[in-house]
Structure formats: C-alpha cells, structure tokens
Scaffold this active site. Structure first.
Site, PDB file in Angstrom:
ATOM      1  CB  SER A 141      -0.878  -0.040   1.249  1.00 28.00           C
ATOM      2  OG  SER A 141      -1.638   1.133   1.358  1.00 28.00           O
ATOM      3  CE  LYS A 167      -4.756  -0.040   0.404  1.00 29.31           C
ATOM      4  NZ  LYS A 167      -5.515  -0.847   1.371  1.00 29.31           N
ATOM      5  CE  LYS A 169      -4.077   3.586   2.375  1.00 26.41           C
ATOM      6  NZ  LYS A 169      -5.348   3.103   2.939  1.00 26.41           N
ATOM      7  CG  ASP A 195      -7.903   2.264   0.751  1.00 28.05           C
ATOM      8  OD1 ASP A 195      -9.064   2.711   0.836  1.00 28.05           O
ATOM      9  OD2 ASP A 195      -7.312   1.707   1.708  1.00 28.05           O
ATOM     10  CD  GLU A 220      -8.955  -0.911   0.644  1.00 30.71           C
ATOM     11  OE1 GLU A 220      -8.018  -1.128  -0.169  1.00 30.71           O
ATOM     12  OE2 GLU A 220      -8.829  -1.065   1.863  1.00 30.71           O
ATOM     13  CG  ASP A 245     -10.752  -1.124   4.900  1.00 29.79           C
ATOM     14  OD1 ASP A 245     -11.090  -1.629   5.990  1.00 29.79           O
ATOM     15  OD2 ASP A 245      -9.636  -0.559   4.770  1.00 29.79           O
ATOM     16  CE  LYS A 269      -7.494  -2.514   6.637  1.00 28.52           C
ATOM     17  NZ  LYS A 269      -7.782  -1.076   6.682  1.00 28.52           N
ATOM     18  N   GLY A 297      -4.344  -4.537   5.937  1.00 27.96           N
ATOM     19  CA  GLY A 297      -3.263  -4.352   6.902  1.00 27.96           C
ATOM     20  C   GLY A 297      -3.471  -3.082   7.690  1.00 27.96           C
TER      21      GLY A 297
HETATM   22  O1  SMG Z   1      -0.493  -2.520   6.732  1.00 30.32           O
HETATM   23  O2  SMG Z   1       0.306  -2.195   4.754  1.00 30.32           O
HETATM   24  C1  SMG Z   1      -0.425  -1.883   5.684  1.00 30.32           C
HETATM   25  C2  SMG Z   1      -1.306  -0.686   5.507  1.00 30.32           C
HETATM   26  C3  SMG Z   1      -2.346  -0.956   4.509  1.00 30.32           C
HETATM   27  O3  SMG Z   1      -3.368   0.879   3.434  1.00 30.32           O
HETATM   28  C4  SMG Z   1      -3.338   0.159   4.404  1.00 30.32           C
HETATM   29  N1  SMG Z   1      -4.204   0.279   5.419  1.00 30.32           N
HETATM   30  O4  SMG Z   1      -7.451   1.539   4.786  1.00 30.32           O
HETATM   31  O5  SMG Z   1      -6.541  -0.245   4.129  1.00 30.32           O
HETATM   32  C5  SMG Z   1      -6.472   0.820   4.737  1.00 30.32           C
HETATM   33  C6  SMG Z   1      -5.217   1.291   5.413  1.00 30.32           C
HETATM   34  C7  SMG Z   1      -5.468   1.726   6.799  1.00 30.32           C
HETATM   35  C8  SMG Z   1      -4.259   2.161   7.496  1.00 30.32           C
HETATM   36  S1  SMG Z   1      -4.677   3.018   8.923  1.00 30.32           S
HETATM   37  C9  SMG Z   1      -3.276   3.064   9.801  1.00 30.32           C
HETATM   38 MG    MG Z   2      -8.524   0.519   3.245  1.00 28.77          MG
END
Ligand code: SMG
Ligand code: MG
Length: 375
Positions: A141, A167, A169, A195, A220, A245, A269, A297
């Site tokens: 990500s 991925k 953001k 995402d 996402e 998510d 998750k 994650g």
């Molecule tokens: O653990 O690689 C990881 C992060 C993956 O993008 C990621 N998580 O919305 O999916 C999500 C985000 C939330 C992170 S909040 C700290």
């Molecule tokens: Mg997410």
C-alpha cells in the site's frame, strides 16, 4: 482453562517513512500488544499467547484508537473474562458481547487467548483457520506523496523488491493523475488498485468513473463507512469493482453489502471485524456468495503480521493482501523479520500465531507494561 491475566504492552514503533492517507499522516505507531496468560486444563500451570491491537494512535480511520482500546480492555474485558470458567477462543466473543463495538479491542484479546489455546494444543493458526497455502502473495500500500516523481520512485522500488500488486492511496486532487502516471511508467500489466478511505461522496461519481480506463482491480472504500446504499449506487455508475473496507464490520454486514450490490470484493481486517473467528466467517460468507476477499493491513508489527499471513492463506483469499514484508514498515521489528521473497511471504507453521516478540527487542521498544490480574 481460565484466564490468569492480560499484560498490556505498549510499544513505540517508528515507521521507515511517513504513511499518508486521506485521513492523515502517520510517522510512528503507538502499538498495543496483549499477552494472555491461561492456566488449568491443557494449559497446565500456564500458557501464554500474544495479540496485536490494530487500532491506530488516533480515531481517524475508525472510531477506535490505542488509548481507548487499552482502557476498555482494562475496565471491562478483564473482569468479564475472569468470570468465564472454561475459557476457549470461541468463548471470548460471547463473554464480551454486552460491550457494543470496540472490535479492535475485542480482536486483540481474542487473538491472545486463541494463540495461547493453540499453543497449549500444538496447533498452528493457519491449520486451525483452514489455510491451503504455505506462502501468500503480497501487495503493498503506497501512501499519498508530495509529487508524482516521488510516487513513481516509491512504486518503482516496491516493484523491484517483487511486490505483486500495488495499491495507491487516493483522495480528491490525488486520484486520476497518479494512477495515469503509474500506468504510463510501469505499464498496464501491473496489478493496481486504489484506496480512498472514505474521502469521496456520491457527487464524485463522475470523477471516480475517470479511473475506469486504467483497468484497476478495485476501488476500496470511496464513500463513508455508513454509506452502504451510496456504494451500491456508485457501483452502478463506475465500471471498476467496488471493494469495501471500513464498512464491513461483521459477516452480517458483508452479506448485506454484497446482497445490496455495494461491493463485489471485500477487504478482511481481523481487527476491524472483532477477530480471526469473525474473519473466517466473512471468508466463508464471501466464498458462498462468489465474492473474492483479501487481507488488509494496519501497519502491524510481526505479531499482527504473523496472524494475518495465516488468514491470507485461506482458499477464498484470491487477491494479494496488504501483507508486506516487515521492512516496508519498520527498520527493526519486535519479532523476527518477515522477508518478501519472490513476491510472497511464508505462512508461519509453528503452533499458535507462530512467532514471539524477541524479549530484548520488546524491552527496548516498550513504553509501558501493565499486568492485569483476572479475578
Ligand atoms: O499494513 O500495509 C499496511 C497498511 C495498509 O493501506 C493500508 N491500510 O485503509 O486499508 C487501509 C489502510 C489503513 C491504514 S490506517 C493506519
Ligand atoms: Mg482501506
């Protein structure tokens, strides 16, 4: 078996690079690890297990945050679990059911008990959950960056390391341009997804439809956590599959969202849904409804990562997860490092979650340790 107590261990974990999402920037994590100590039955004089709380420092991803999770565990969960005569992994959620929400706090406690119970019985978590793979494909990500060249550098490095899916953001103002730039530089064959972490509204449907030509695996969580109906409407207006998510808090929520047409892919998750048992139910519901799932994650240390890898090895996890190697997050982890090799990471095969925090390392990273005696 009975609960002897829970130790709450807070560790300060600096990230190797800032991670920016539509809701904020993280440069380090204040992580809550929980050590459960069980006695009696198969545990004999005592067996312990570990879990990691997915809650971030701040309540900006969802309503939960580290300090709040620690408080609800100490004030409510320990006394509730102390009164359970036969403590098993399956007994944790019913014992805590009276407390509304607080799923990340419930998940870490259930995971620590599950780990202890599995160790007492010599069963690896992956086998317990029904895993079918020994290694899992890993994606990465990539946060929002200050510039496109900076983003392309980061994506290029991750592809060189072997990540099999990227991925990005996104947020309003950082969506079509970065996606186009990644496609132009790295080609149409790179498995790519985005995402938004709830940053858009249904009014943005025309903008999100501009992502359609780029052949993304999924978008996402574009809309608000509660806006399941909005996602269903958006799914009719864009061609890219919608993945949820934040909205998916339970197996029931997953079934409803799929039935309503709000998503055709689900990010699982364990923290967000209350643990690995509920995660397995989501997997089963989605498999029965023909919906692919993948493991999300929360920037976990090796403790949470180990358990996520076991989950990601279930048969319905047909898309690469955000289960990256330890180095993507931390220069030094509290467990032995998880190393990406050929785009995959091996699933731990020792009993329970299969890893332990390294005592000396844990001692160096710990900012506080509190043992809460049950009973
Ligand atoms: O653990 O690689 C990881 C992060 C993956 O993008 C990621 N998580 O919305 O999916 C999500 C985000 C939330 C992170 S909040 C700290
Ligand atoms: Mg997410």
């Amino acid at each position: 078996m009975k609960l002897a107590g829970l130790e709450l261990v807070r560790v300060a974990m600096p990230l190797v690079s800032p991670f920016r999402t539509s809701f904020g920037t993280e440069t380090s994590r204040d992580v809550l690890l929980v050590r459960a100590v069980l006695t009696g039955g198969a545990a004999g004089d005592g067996v312990e297990g570990w879990g990691e709380c997915a809650a971030p420092d701040d309540p900006f991803y969802s309503s939960e945050y580290t300090e709040g999770a620690a408080a609800v565990i100490a004030r409510w969960f320990v006394p509730m679990l102390a009164s359970v005569r036969e403590l098993s992994p399956e007994a944790v959620a019913p014992a805590l059911e009276r407390v509304k929400g607080h799923r990340m706090a419930k998940a870490v406690v259930e995971t620590a008990v599950l780990d202890a119970w599995l160790r007492a019985h010599g069963i690896p978590l992956a086998r317990f959950l029904g895993a079918v793979r020994e290694r899992v494909d890993c994606g990465v990500s990539v946060g929002i960056m200050d510039s496109i060249p900076q983003l392309l550098d980061a994506v290029g490095r991750y592809l060189d390391e072997g990540y099999v899916r990227i991925k990005l953001k996104i947020e309003p103002g950082w969506d079509v341009d970065p996606v186009r730039a990644v496609r132009e530089r790295f080609g149409d064959d790179v498995p790519l997804q985005v995402d938004a972490n709830t940053a858009y509204t249904l009014h943005d449907a025309p903008q999100l439809a501009k992502l359609d030509p780029f052949g993304l695996l999924l978008i996402e969580q574009p809309l608000a956590e509660e806006d399941v109906a909005g996602h269903a409407e958006l799914a009719r207006r864009v061609r890219t599959p919608i993945c949820l998510d934040e909205s998916i808090l339970s197996a029931r929520a997953a079934a409803d969202a799929i039935r309503l047409g709000a998503c055709s892919i689900v990010n699982v998750k364990p923290g967000r849904v209350g643990g690995y048992l509920e995660s397995r139910r989501i997997h089963d519901v989605c498999a029965a409804m023909g919906v692919p799932v993948w493991c999300g994650g929360m920037l976990e240390t090796g403790v949470g990562r180990a358990a996520n890898l076991a989950l990601a090895a279930l048969p319905g996890f047909t898309l690469p997860g955000d289960t990256s190697g330890s180095r993507r997050y931390y220069a030094e982890d509290v467990t032995p490092e998880f190393v990406l090799d050929g785009g995959t990471i091996p699933v731990p095969d020792a009993p329970g979650i299969g890893v332990d925090p390294i005592p000396d390392t844990l001692a160096r990273f710990a900012t506080s340790r509190t043992f809460l005696t049950a009973g």
